[in-house]
Design a protein around this motif. Structure first.
Motif, PDB file in Angstrom:
ATOM      1  N   LYS A 175     -26.724  -1.435  46.295  1.00  0.00           N
ATOM      2  CA  LYS A 175     -25.287  -1.689  46.220  1.00  0.00           C
ATOM      3  C   LYS A 175     -24.500  -0.382  46.212  1.00  0.00           C
ATOM      4  N   CYS A 176     -25.005   0.609  45.487  1.00  0.00           N
ATOM      5  CA  CYS A 176     -24.317   1.901  45.436  1.00  0.00           C
ATOM      6  C   CYS A 176     -24.350   2.602  46.794  1.00  0.00           C
ATOM      7  N   ALA A 177     -25.461   2.509  47.499  1.00  0.00           N
ATOM      8  CA  ALA A 177     -25.548   3.121  48.833  1.00  0.00           C
ATOM      9  C   ALA A 177     -24.576   2.463  49.800  1.00  0.00           C
ATOM     10  N   ASP A 178     -24.386   1.157  49.674  1.00  0.00           N
ATOM     11  CA  ASP A 178     -23.395   0.467  50.502  1.00  0.00           C
ATOM     12  C   ASP A 178     -22.005   1.024  50.232  1.00  0.00           C
ATOM     13  N   PHE A 179     -21.710   1.250  48.952  1.00  0.00           N
ATOM     14  CA  PHE A 179     -20.417   1.835  48.601  1.00  0.00           C
ATOM     15  C   PHE A 179     -20.272   3.239  49.175  1.00  0.00           C
ATOM     16  N   VAL A 180     -21.304   4.069  49.043  1.00  0.00           N
ATOM     17  CA  VAL A 180     -21.230   5.446  49.535  1.00  0.00           C
ATOM     18  C   VAL A 180     -20.975   5.465  51.036  1.00  0.00           C
ATOM     19  N   GLN A 181     -21.659   4.614  51.773  1.00  0.00           N
ATOM     20  CA  GLN A 181     -21.436   4.556  53.221  1.00  0.00           C
ATOM     21  C   GLN A 181     -19.993   4.179  53.537  1.00  0.00           C
ATOM     22  N   GLN A 182     -19.474   3.188  52.831  1.00  0.00           N
ATOM     23  CA  GLN A 182     -18.069   2.804  53.018  1.00  0.00           C
ATOM     24  C   GLN A 182     -17.130   3.952  52.656  1.00  0.00           C
ATOM     25  N   HIS A 183     -17.430   4.601  51.543  1.00  0.00           N
ATOM     26  CA  HIS A 183     -16.552   5.654  51.029  1.00  0.00           C
ATOM     27  C   HIS A 183     -16.468   6.808  52.021  1.00  0.00           C
ATOM     28  N   VAL A 207     -34.140  16.235  37.702  1.00  0.00           N
ATOM     29  CA  VAL A 207     -35.376  15.466  37.859  1.00  0.00           C
ATOM     30  C   VAL A 207     -36.386  16.319  38.617  1.00  0.00           C
ATOM     31  N   SER A 208     -37.630  15.931  38.583  1.00  0.00           N
ATOM     32  CA  SER A 208     -38.686  16.736  39.193  1.00  0.00           C
ATOM     33  C   SER A 208     -38.590  16.715  40.722  1.00  0.00           C
ATOM     34  N   LYS A 209     -39.197  17.713  41.344  1.00  0.00           N
ATOM     35  CA  LYS A 209     -39.230  17.757  42.808  1.00  0.00           C
ATOM     36  C   LYS A 209     -39.949  16.533  43.368  1.00  0.00           C
ATOM     37  N   LYS A 210     -40.941  16.031  42.645  1.00  0.00           N
ATOM     38  CA  LYS A 210     -41.663  14.839  43.094  1.00  0.00           C
ATOM     39  C   LYS A 210     -40.737  13.627  43.130  1.00  0.00           C
ATOM     40  N   ILE A 211     -39.928  13.467  42.095  1.00  0.00           N
ATOM     41  CA  ILE A 211     -38.978  12.352  42.064  1.00  0.00           C
ATOM     42  C   ILE A 211     -37.936  12.520  43.159  1.00  0.00           C
ATOM     43  N   ILE A 212     -37.472  13.736  43.373  1.00  0.00           N
ATOM     44  CA  ILE A 212     -36.509  13.970  44.459  1.00  0.00           C
ATOM     45  C   ILE A 212     -37.126  13.565  45.795  1.00  0.00           C
ATOM     46  N   ALA A 213     -38.362  13.993  46.033  1.00  0.00           N
ATOM     47  CA  ALA A 213     -39.008  13.709  47.315  1.00  0.00           C
ATOM     48  C   ALA A 213     -39.274  12.222  47.498  1.00  0.00           C
ATOM     49  N   ASN A 214     -39.749  11.552  46.446  1.00  0.00           N
ATOM     50  CA  ASN A 214     -40.212  10.167  46.594  1.00  0.00           C
ATOM     51  C   ASN A 214     -39.131   9.121  46.371  1.00  0.00           C
ATOM     52  N   THR A 215     -38.129   9.454  45.561  1.00  0.00           N
ATOM     53  CA  THR A 215     -37.120   8.459  45.206  1.00  0.00           C
ATOM     54  C   THR A 215     -35.716   8.855  45.653  1.00  0.00           C
ATOM     55  N   VAL A 216     -35.297  10.066  45.300  1.00  0.00           N
ATOM     56  CA  VAL A 216     -33.909  10.450  45.574  1.00  0.00           C
ATOM     57  C   VAL A 216     -33.670  10.675  47.063  1.00  0.00           C
ATOM     58  N   MET A 217     -34.553  11.392  47.714  1.00  0.00           N
ATOM     59  CA  MET A 217     -34.341  11.727  49.125  1.00  0.00           C
ATOM     60  C   MET A 217     -34.179  10.483  50.013  1.00  0.00           C
ATOM     61  N   PRO A 218     -35.011   9.437  49.864  1.00  0.00           N
ATOM     62  CA  PRO A 218     -34.789   8.247  50.699  1.00  0.00           C
ATOM     63  C   PRO A 218     -33.427   7.600  50.499  1.00  0.00           C
ATOM     64  N   TRP A 219     -32.931   7.624  49.247  1.00  0.00           N
ATOM     65  CA  TRP A 219     -31.608   7.047  49.020  1.00  0.00           C
ATOM     66  C   TRP A 219     -30.504   7.934  49.579  1.00  0.00           C
ATOM     67  N   MET A 220     -30.686   9.254  49.522  1.00  0.00           N
ATOM     68  CA  MET A 220     -29.709  10.138  50.155  1.00  0.00           C
ATOM     69  C   MET A 220     -29.692   9.913  51.666  1.00  0.00           C
ATOM     70  N   GLN A 221     -30.867   9.705  52.256  1.00  0.00           N
ATOM     71  CA  GLN A 221     -30.915   9.420  53.691  1.00  0.00           C
ATOM     72  C   GLN A 221     -30.138   8.148  54.011  1.00  0.00           C
ATOM     73  N   LYS A 222     -30.263   7.145  53.157  1.00  0.00           N
ATOM     74  CA  LYS A 222     -29.527   5.898  53.376  1.00  0.00           C
ATOM     75  C   LYS A 222     -28.027   6.124  53.229  1.00  0.00           C
ATOM     76  N   ASP A 223     -27.627   6.867  52.207  1.00  0.00           N
ATOM     77  CA  ASP A 223     -26.202   7.181  52.011  1.00  0.00           C
ATOM     78  C   ASP A 223     -25.585   7.768  53.273  1.00  0.00           C
ATOM     79  N   LEU A 224     -26.335   8.685  53.912  1.00  0.00           N
ATOM     80  CA  LEU A 224     -25.795   9.513  54.987  1.00  0.00           C
ATOM     81  C   LEU A 224     -26.201   9.026  56.369  1.00  0.00           C
ATOM     82  N   SER A 225     -26.682   7.798  56.462  1.00  0.00           N
ATOM     83  CA  SER A 225     -27.247   7.299  57.722  1.00  0.00           C
ATOM     84  C   SER A 225     -26.206   6.975  58.774  1.00  0.00           C
ATOM     85  N   ARG A 226     -24.940   6.947  58.392  1.00  0.00           N
ATOM     86  CA  ARG A 226     -23.869   6.634  59.349  1.00  0.00           C
ATOM     87  C   ARG A 226     -22.872   7.786  59.395  1.00  0.00           C
TER      88      ARG A 226
END
Length: 342
Positions: A175-183, A207-226
């Motif tokens: 839901k937050c990623a949908d908002f970010v894309q709209q924003h 957060v750890s580099k592992k968490i950034i790589a495995n969790t945060v980075m995919p959501w950032m990619q979704k945020d910025l996909s458009r």
């Protein structure tokens, strides 16, 4: 060259007379307009006027449409913002009170139709008309992995983010990623041409580099996909992120990096090199107590590190109200003096 052309030259490595010089003044606008912050921030035209006045007085390159970070929470249902007389407005009503609220929490289908958007639209319309062809118009966007902190509080979000349940966490993040894309799309359409993507969870400081790589980075990619990332600046809320600059280039494609004052600027410049823009940032918390001479010396140190080889911008963080005007002027005078390229 216009400031917008100077910024583009810094990103691409083209010739320019000087480096870009940014100055971020937010809460100072209410004082500029002689208004209480609540009245000031309610009127987008006032925010735009204050930005234009302060830019003209000090001469730096950019203007801002950001009013306060809690504006994003308002667009998502927050009913109350706490306005201090001389500080940053804060969320006083969490949209998500408990985990059960995540299932019923909804993102508006069109955030530009929300009443809270009007002041943003009014501000950007004026800035676009006045300086849109010549100056960077900055806007602020909170990443999906950070946005829940202003919707439910940092403690509750950290618990859910790190411990789960993961299905509930991911439902909120979708839901937050949908908002970010709209924003992002709405800000671009309204006239913003520099989008500061605020992602503190994209820093190993949080957060750890592992968490950034495995969790945060995919959501950032979704945020910025458009819409691409040519106008996006990677910003971690003044937290250092040198360790993830290479992954940000490789996986997000973001070329502009707003380096923390806590980070090794020389290392950041070496990592980024000519691939994009290194933004050297002064510690404006310390500027509260520095003399004008100390401020000037720090500006020179930063520019001496970053300017060789080009691809460099000088800026500040979120200038506290307590910073003396003499230090703001000393900072900018020094930046223009030492930032000359020809």
């Amino acid at each position: 060259m216009t400031p917008l052309q100077i910024l583009d030259a810094a990103v691409t490595g083209s010739a320019a007379p000087r480096i870009p010089i940014f100055c971020n003044l937010f809460d100072q606008g209410a004082r500029e307009m002689n208004l209480h912050p609540k009245a000031y921030f309610a009127d987008g035209a006032c925010v735009a006027e204050a930005q234009l006045r302060m830019q003209k007085r000090y001469g730096y390159d950019n203007v801002w449409s950001l009013q306060y970070v809690g504006k994003e929470a308002e667009l998502l249902g927050c009913k109350k913002i706490l306005f201090a007389d001389d500080g940053v407005p804060n969320v006083a009503d969490f949209v998500i009170g408990n985990w059960d609220d995540i299932g019923t929490f909804e993102v508006p289908s069109d955030i530009t139709q929300h009443p809270a958007w009007q002041s943003v639209a009014d501000c950007l319309a004026i800035l676009r008309d006045e300086v849109g062809a010549t100056r960077p118009i900055c806007a602020y966007v909170t990443a999906s992995t950070t946005l829940p902190a202003i919707l439910m509080g940092m403690d509750k979000w950290m618990e859910l983010f790190l411990l789960g349940p993961t299905d509930l966490r991911d439902e909120l993040l979708r839901k937050c990623a949908d908002f970010v894309q709209q924003h992002l799309a709405a800000l671009r359409a309204a006239g913003a041409n520099v989008l500061v993507y605020s992602t503190p969870f994209g820093s190993p400081y949080f957060v750890s580099k592992k968490i950034i790589a495995n969790t945060v980075m995919p959501w950032m990619q979704k945020d910025l996909s458009r819409g691409g990332v040519a106008d996006v600046v990677y910003y971690c809320g003044m937290a250092p992120f040198n360790e993830v600059i290479d992954p940000v280039f490789a996986q997000l494609g973001i070329r502009s990096h707003y380096i923390s004052p806590l980070a090794d600027l020389a290392e950041a410049k070496r990592i980024i090199n000519s691939r994009g823009l290194t933004c050297g940032v002064i510690d404006d918390i310390k500027m509260i107590h520095w003399s004008a001479e100390e401020t000037r010396a720090e500006v020179r140190r930063i520019i001496d590190i970053g300017k060789p080889g080009g691809h460099f911008l000088f800026g500040n963080g979120v200038m506290p109200m307590a910073v003396p005007e003499a230090n703001i002027r000393a900072m900018l005078d020094a930046a223009f003096e030492f930032g000359q390229l020809s």
